[in-house]
Design an enzyme around this catalytic site. Sequence first.
Site, PDB file in Angstrom:
ATOM      1  CB  SER A 242       4.828   7.405  -1.237  1.00  0.00           C
ATOM      2  OG  SER A 242       4.008   7.593  -2.363  1.00  0.00           O
ATOM      3  CG  ASP A 334      -0.198   1.249  -1.240  1.00  0.00           C
ATOM      4  OD1 ASP A 334      -0.859   2.123  -1.841  1.00  0.00           O
ATOM      5  OD2 ASP A 334       0.984   1.412  -0.878  1.00  0.00           O
ATOM      6  CG  HIS A 369       0.281   4.892  -0.161  1.00  0.00           C
ATOM      7  ND1 HIS A 369       1.291   4.161  -0.755  1.00  0.00           N
ATOM      8  CD2 HIS A 369       0.643   6.199  -0.284  1.00  0.00           C
ATOM      9  CE1 HIS A 369       2.219   4.981  -1.218  1.00  0.00           C
ATOM     10  NE2 HIS A 369       1.854   6.227  -0.940  1.00  0.00           N
TER      11      HIS A 369
END
Length: 435
Positions: A242, A334, A369
């Site tokens: 991330s 995501d 994600h």
Amino acid sequence: MDKEQCCVSLSVHPSRGLMDEKFIILVQKALPGFQLTIHASYHCEDGNSWEAFAHYTADAGGTVNVSQDTSLGGTYSGVEAMGLLWSLRPVPGSKPGLRLRKKNVQTPMEVTISVYQGHQTEGFVDQVPLASVLVERWYMAPGVHRIPITEEGLTATLFLPAGPGPFPGLLDLWGGAGQLVEYRAALLASHGIASLALDYLTSKVTVETGKNVDNQYFETAYRVLQKHPQVCGSRIAMLGLSFGASFTLKMAVYSQVMKLRCAVCIGGSHVQPVDGSVEQVLGYMHKNTEKTRFSEQNETIFRDLLLPIPTDPSLKVDVGQLQCALLLVVGEDDQNWPAAESAKDMKEMMERAGNSHLLTILSYPKTGHQIEPPYTPHVRAGIFRTVDTRQKVMALWGGQTVEHSHAQEDAWKKILVFLRENLYDGTDTGATTSN
């Protein structure tokens, strides 16, 4: 209850193992055709309880082998050897948005596996199981050392594999929620890589001064890792998930200090002010908050903050300059970061620059994600507190449970192979590009 069913036996092998190690659950001595439920329960360190369960029918020999037999229903269906872990979910009545994360890696995740008569779906706590086994799942293998690091202003933890070394090293960065997250680094050390988990958003320095760290903070962490007597200083990787992927890419391309052997980016993007610090990258995203969307369930979708992918070269890391192998792990569903669009653009940039031989892309349909180590329960949406505003939101991570869980298992295996190939091999050649 038929008294013959009191003799039902349950075994789990191994009952003590690493978090990414498969186990075999075997029920024996049941009557042929006997309907049963296998249940997993876990009481988390934060006080919340999780459970998973599956329905089976014993074969002619009175046996159920979870690795081979079909679950007829429950929290998962079909033949899923590790379904009782990856389909764990908060027990009914829990608060929404929970995420299962091990905080103390020096103790195991203790999961109770039990067998119940019939195909049950609720009320397990009020029933007496036919048999139960306590299973220990560890992030730290025997002999792995955990060493808190506070020197030179760092907030970090170093995990050293068992043995004298020297070992290849890795700098491990998590995402925008901050905090010192140790479990992935501990598991990597269990596979022979000295791993430094680094808190770069809520470090002691930031908490005390109110100021974000600068980019030299990452270089300091690299030097500390590089100079450790049990680390091979010429064989260091960086892994970011991330927001951590942003700085993994930035440092891999632009740092004059960090000479990485390879880099892994999970669910991330190269889009950011190229000359920006942590504060400026956060500010760039905050400036685009009007692009935030919401699902029908009012879950926050952040992925558009970095879209469309800019053409301005000052707003994205020039991966065409990259000189080490790069692995991108992408969840195609995501909803938090535009990982798929970013990977496509990075691939094109590297093809134009002639260094696409350094790039490997793992792209997974119906995957969200939070791509974690194997058998970590999938959380489609979870509570997220932004570092800059401290606002608590319900963020939509995305993904479908079965596909996401299979992606986590596949990606982890390939990440370990990628790291071994690039950290142990005598050359700096990258892997083959794939989609």
